[in-house]
Scaffold this active site. Sequence first.
Site, PDB file in Angstrom:
ATOM      1  N   HIS A  72     -67.876 -35.727 100.055  1.00 37.74           N
ATOM      2  CA  HIS A  72     -68.756 -35.078  99.071  1.00 37.74           C
ATOM      3  C   HIS A  72     -68.191 -33.708  98.714  1.00 37.74           C
ATOM      4  O   HIS A  72     -67.984 -32.875  99.588  1.00 37.74           O
ATOM      5  CB  HIS A  72     -70.180 -34.924  99.626  1.00 37.74           C
ATOM      6  CG  HIS A  72     -70.970 -36.193  99.558  1.00 37.74           C
ATOM      7  ND1 HIS A  72     -72.337 -36.234  99.635  1.00 37.74           N
ATOM      8  CD2 HIS A  72     -70.565 -37.476  99.404  1.00 37.74           C
ATOM      9  CE1 HIS A  72     -72.751 -37.476  99.530  1.00 37.74           C
ATOM     10  NE2 HIS A  72     -71.695 -38.266  99.400  1.00 37.74           N
ATOM     11  N   TYR A 200     -81.186 -31.120  98.104  1.00 40.66           N
ATOM     12  CA  TYR A 200     -82.120 -30.309  98.898  1.00 40.66           C
ATOM     13  C   TYR A 200     -83.138 -29.752  97.915  1.00 40.66           C
ATOM     14  O   TYR A 200     -82.766 -29.029  96.989  1.00 40.66           O
ATOM     15  CB  TYR A 200     -81.399 -29.138  99.561  1.00 40.66           C
ATOM     16  CG  TYR A 200     -80.461 -29.519 100.701  1.00 40.66           C
ATOM     17  CD1 TYR A 200     -80.894 -29.488 102.024  1.00 40.66           C
ATOM     18  CD2 TYR A 200     -79.139 -29.884 100.474  1.00 40.66           C
ATOM     19  CE1 TYR A 200     -80.041 -29.815 103.083  1.00 40.66           C
ATOM     20  CE2 TYR A 200     -78.283 -30.218 101.514  1.00 40.66           C
ATOM     21  CZ  TYR A 200     -78.742 -30.170 102.818  1.00 40.66           C
ATOM     22  OH  TYR A 200     -77.901 -30.492 103.850  1.00 40.66           O
ATOM     23  N   PRO A 292     -82.305 -28.536 111.128  1.00 42.40           N
ATOM     24  CA  PRO A 292     -81.323 -29.410 110.481  1.00 42.40           C
ATOM     25  C   PRO A 292     -80.985 -29.033 109.034  1.00 42.40           C
ATOM     26  O   PRO A 292     -80.081 -29.626 108.447  1.00 42.40           O
ATOM     27  CB  PRO A 292     -81.980 -30.796 110.535  1.00 42.40           C
ATOM     28  CG  PRO A 292     -83.429 -30.529 110.712  1.00 42.40           C
ATOM     29  CD  PRO A 292     -83.551 -29.247 111.446  1.00 42.40           C
ATOM     30  N   LYS A 296     -75.958 -28.421 110.669  1.00 38.72           N
ATOM     31  CA  LYS A 296     -74.994 -27.746 111.548  1.00 38.72           C
ATOM     32  C   LYS A 296     -74.994 -28.227 113.001  1.00 38.72           C
ATOM     33  O   LYS A 296     -74.054 -27.924 113.745  1.00 38.72           O
ATOM     34  CB  LYS A 296     -75.263 -26.234 111.555  1.00 38.72           C
ATOM     35  CG  LYS A 296     -74.982 -25.562 110.237  1.00 38.72           C
ATOM     36  CD  LYS A 296     -73.494 -25.514 109.978  1.00 38.72           C
ATOM     37  CE  LYS A 296     -73.140 -25.060 108.589  1.00 38.72           C
ATOM     38  NZ  LYS A 296     -72.173 -25.903 107.929  1.00 38.72           N
ATOM     39  N   TYR A 384     -71.639 -23.863 104.211  1.00 38.83           N
ATOM     40  CA  TYR A 384     -72.081 -25.262 104.311  1.00 38.83           C
ATOM     41  C   TYR A 384     -70.939 -26.174 104.753  1.00 38.83           C
ATOM     42  O   TYR A 384     -71.123 -27.071 105.576  1.00 38.83           O
ATOM     43  CB  TYR A 384     -72.660 -25.740 102.971  1.00 38.83           C
ATOM     44  CG  TYR A 384     -73.356 -27.087 103.081  1.00 38.83           C
ATOM     45  CD1 TYR A 384     -74.710 -27.152 103.419  1.00 38.83           C
ATOM     46  CD2 TYR A 384     -72.669 -28.279 102.882  1.00 38.83           C
ATOM     47  CE1 TYR A 384     -75.353 -28.374 103.548  1.00 38.83           C
ATOM     48  CE2 TYR A 384     -73.304 -29.512 103.007  1.00 38.83           C
ATOM     49  CZ  TYR A 384     -74.656 -29.544 103.338  1.00 38.83           C
ATOM     50  OH  TYR A 384     -75.280 -30.756 103.474  1.00 38.83           O
TER      51      TYR A 384
HETATM   52  P1  RFL Z   1     -77.205 -34.895 122.413  1.00 39.20           P
HETATM   53  O1  RFL Z   1     -76.872 -35.753 121.270  1.00 39.20           O
HETATM   54  O2  RFL Z   1     -78.629 -34.555 122.652  1.00 39.20           O
HETATM   55  O3  RFL Z   1     -76.613 -35.611 123.698  1.00 39.20           O
HETATM   56  C1  RFL Z   1     -76.941 -35.198 125.003  1.00 39.20           C
HETATM   57  C2  RFL Z   1     -76.825 -36.393 125.904  1.00 39.20           C
HETATM   58  O4  RFL Z   1     -77.118 -35.987 127.244  1.00 39.20           O
HETATM   59  C3  RFL Z   1     -77.950 -36.952 127.845  1.00 39.20           C
HETATM   60  N1  RFL Z   1     -78.701 -36.310 128.938  1.00 39.20           N
HETATM   61  C4  RFL Z   1     -78.385 -36.433 130.234  1.00 39.20           C
HETATM   62  N2  RFL Z   1     -77.411 -37.121 130.857  1.00 39.20           N
HETATM   63  C5  RFL Z   1     -77.362 -37.046 132.221  1.00 39.20           C
HETATM   64  N3  RFL Z   1     -78.241 -36.331 132.955  1.00 39.20           N
HETATM   65  C6  RFL Z   1     -79.231 -35.619 132.381  1.00 39.20           C
HETATM   66  N4  RFL Z   1     -80.083 -34.902 133.098  1.00 39.20           N
HETATM   67  C7  RFL Z   1     -79.334 -35.651 130.957  1.00 39.20           C
HETATM   68  N5  RFL Z   1     -80.167 -35.097 130.062  1.00 39.20           N
HETATM   69  C8  RFL Z   1     -79.779 -35.495 128.858  1.00 39.20           C
HETATM   70  C9  RFL Z   1     -78.826 -37.458 126.717  1.00 39.20           C
HETATM   71  O5  RFL Z   1     -79.356 -38.754 126.993  1.00 39.20           O
HETATM   72  C10 RFL Z   1     -77.836 -37.471 125.550  1.00 39.20           C
HETATM   73  O6  RFL Z   1     -77.194 -38.717 125.398  1.00 39.20           O
HETATM   74  O7  RFL Z   1     -76.397 -33.511 122.378  1.00 39.20           O
HETATM   75  P2  RFL Z   1     -74.900 -33.177 121.856  1.00 39.20           P
HETATM   76  O8  RFL Z   1     -73.924 -34.178 122.387  1.00 39.20           O
HETATM   77  O9  RFL Z   1     -74.719 -31.743 122.102  1.00 39.20           O
HETATM   78  O10 RFL Z   1     -74.914 -33.451 120.292  1.00 39.20           O
HETATM   79  C11 RFL Z   1     -75.647 -32.621 119.460  1.00 39.20           C
HETATM   80  C12 RFL Z   1     -76.253 -33.428 118.312  1.00 39.20           C
HETATM   81  O11 RFL Z   1     -76.840 -34.608 118.794  1.00 39.20           O
HETATM   82  C13 RFL Z   1     -77.305 -32.600 117.605  1.00 39.20           C
HETATM   83  O12 RFL Z   1     -76.857 -31.260 117.390  1.00 39.20           O
HETATM   84  C14 RFL Z   1     -77.718 -33.120 116.252  1.00 39.20           C
HETATM   85  O13 RFL Z   1     -78.053 -34.461 116.264  1.00 39.20           O
HETATM   86  C15 RFL Z   1     -78.925 -32.282 115.818  1.00 39.20           C
HETATM   87  N6  RFL Z   1     -79.700 -32.959 114.844  1.00 39.20           N
HETATM   88  C16 RFL Z   1     -79.220 -32.961 113.596  1.00 39.20           C
HETATM   89  N7  RFL Z   1     -78.065 -32.298 113.325  1.00 39.20           N
HETATM   90  C17 RFL Z   1     -77.561 -32.308 112.091  1.00 39.20           C
HETATM   91  O14 RFL Z   1     -76.484 -31.727 111.883  1.00 39.20           O
HETATM   92  N8  RFL Z   1     -78.234 -32.976 111.082  1.00 39.20           N
HETATM   93  C18 RFL Z   1     -79.410 -33.663 111.325  1.00 39.20           C
HETATM   94  O15 RFL Z   1     -79.962 -34.286 110.455  1.00 39.20           O
HETATM   95  C19 RFL Z   1     -79.952 -33.670 112.604  1.00 39.20           C
HETATM   96  N9  RFL Z   1     -81.094 -34.343 112.900  1.00 39.20           N
HETATM   97  C20 RFL Z   1     -80.913 -33.616 115.184  1.00 39.20           C
HETATM   98  C21 RFL Z   1     -81.587 -34.329 114.179  1.00 39.20           C
HETATM   99  C22 RFL Z   1     -81.440 -33.586 116.496  1.00 39.20           C
HETATM  100  C23 RFL Z   1     -82.613 -34.237 116.827  1.00 39.20           C
HETATM  101  N10 RFL Z   1     -83.119 -34.112 118.197  1.00 39.20           N
HETATM  102  C24 RFL Z   1     -82.378 -33.360 119.192  1.00 39.20           C
HETATM  103  C25 RFL Z   1     -84.303 -34.610 118.695  1.00 39.20           C
HETATM  104  C26 RFL Z   1     -82.756 -35.012 114.496  1.00 39.20           C
HETATM  105  C27 RFL Z   1     -83.286 -34.984 115.808  1.00 39.20           C
HETATM  106  C28 RFL Z   1     -84.535 -35.769 116.044  1.00 39.20           C
HETATM  107  C1  PHB Z   2     -78.917 -36.476 107.228  1.00 39.61           C
HETATM  108  O1  PHB Z   2     -78.314 -37.210 106.438  1.00 39.61           O
HETATM  109  O2  PHB Z   2     -79.527 -36.936 108.215  1.00 39.61           O
HETATM  110  C2  PHB Z   2     -78.933 -35.022 106.986  1.00 39.61           C
HETATM  111  C3  PHB Z   2     -78.135 -34.476 106.013  1.00 39.61           C
HETATM  112  C4  PHB Z   2     -78.149 -33.115 105.781  1.00 39.61           C
HETATM  113  C5  PHB Z   2     -78.998 -32.317 106.514  1.00 39.61           C
HETATM  114  C6  PHB Z   2     -79.800 -32.850 107.507  1.00 39.61           C
HETATM  115  C7  PHB Z   2     -79.772 -34.214 107.743  1.00 39.61           C
HETATM  116  O3  PHB Z   2     -79.030 -30.976 106.270  1.00 39.61           O
END
Ligand code: RFL
Ligand code: PHB
Length: 389
Positions: A72, A200, A292, A296, A384
Amino acid sequence: MRTQVAIIGGGPAGLLLGQLLHNAGIDTVILEKHSRSHVLRRIRAGVLEQGTVDLLREAGVGARMDRVGFTHNGVYLAFKNSSFRIDFKEAIGRSVTVYGQTEVTRDLYDTRAAAGAQTLHGVSDVELHDVEREAPYVTFTHDGQGHRLDCDYIAGCDGFHGVSRKSIPANILIEYEKIYPFGWLGVLSETPPASDELIYANSDRGFALASMRNANLSRYYIQVPLSDTVEDWSDAAFWDELRRRLPVATAEAMQTGPSIEKSIAPLRSFISEPMRYGRLFICGDAAHIVPPTGAKGLNLAASDVHYLYQALSRFYRHQDVAAIATYSHRALRRVWHSVRFSWTMTNLLHRFPEQTMFDQRLQESELAFLKSSKAAQTAFAENYTGLPF
Ligand code: RFL
Ligand code: PHB
């Protein structure tokens, strides 16, 4: 059991670090609380910065992303029922890649399994020991049995609710937090995306985002009060509300269908410092959470991994601990830039419960400036698409 680097958490941060270290000949064991299928069911991020894409390629897991991910070159911002585009390529010559976190994680799991590196799923009672000493170790339960994993270093990649950060003494750890007074209701549906690039939208009814995963998989979000639950939102109610928040032409053309995933995530900013204590490193969501809005979270996990991988590979190659000593400082400098950008975008695009007409006019003025100013668009595009590592 013994390894060089014990990695707690098999999310994207732990898996990517494990792959880079494995490629450098450094032995790792990943301890993951949940099953592989559970980790892969979590629908999260969708936008990868150039630096994240490059790091995934460097780790040797970029082939499918390069084949099916979307490049994109810009993004749309909508307000007052009109939208404008910020052209990243024109502004700073960079782009982002739309490729879901689920797919990134799947690629990493497959590559790790093919490499024969060890990942233990379903571990519990994980405890970190002697992290401030020469010989740290981790104890845990797996298949009903207690285990001890000795190691040189521990990487705490266990997300916000993990145990690693809590192993840093309270008198050393500083935590910064901001809770936003709303959440995002997200829906995944097997429908063609409403737009060729992300939209957005700042609307009178609250924020909305139109995103995508592939040509027949769309991801949408709307801002909702923290008191709402998924059960409060039927598919019909969601589509109806989303339509009212997107620009009319997009809303009219948008195809809708049954949701295949629906979840609510509260929005917060959270940073804990330092990101290293003795032989323990904290990485990704374990150290920081961003709302989110700036896309980032996953990208910050990747930049932490980059700094940590550099530090550990220098130690194992040259017995050089300089980069280990500066890991926390280098990672946090970049973290705070993303925290600031995510906070700015969140403030710019959402309706706050206490928002006055004055606050609203400021949002509109800020958006109008962004629409008309090349300099403002360049700053937006620079942030971004991701600041350099
Ligand atoms: P993760 O993905 O949370 O992975 C951590 C892993 O550790 C495990 N764990 C354990 N393992 C062993 N012993 C323990 N005591 C443990 N406790 C936990 C968990 O099961 C898991 O598998 O962290 P990581 O690897 O740092 O990755 C970060 C990303 O996942 C996160 O920053 C993003 O997904 C954040 N996030 C979003 N980021 C975006 O850039 N765009 C988004 O749209 C977006 N949507 C989101 C999100 C995070 C969400 N969370 C945390 C609930 C939506 C949600 C719902
Ligand atoms: C997504 O596609 O899940 C998404 C994209 C951009 C954002 C947050 C979530 O800022």
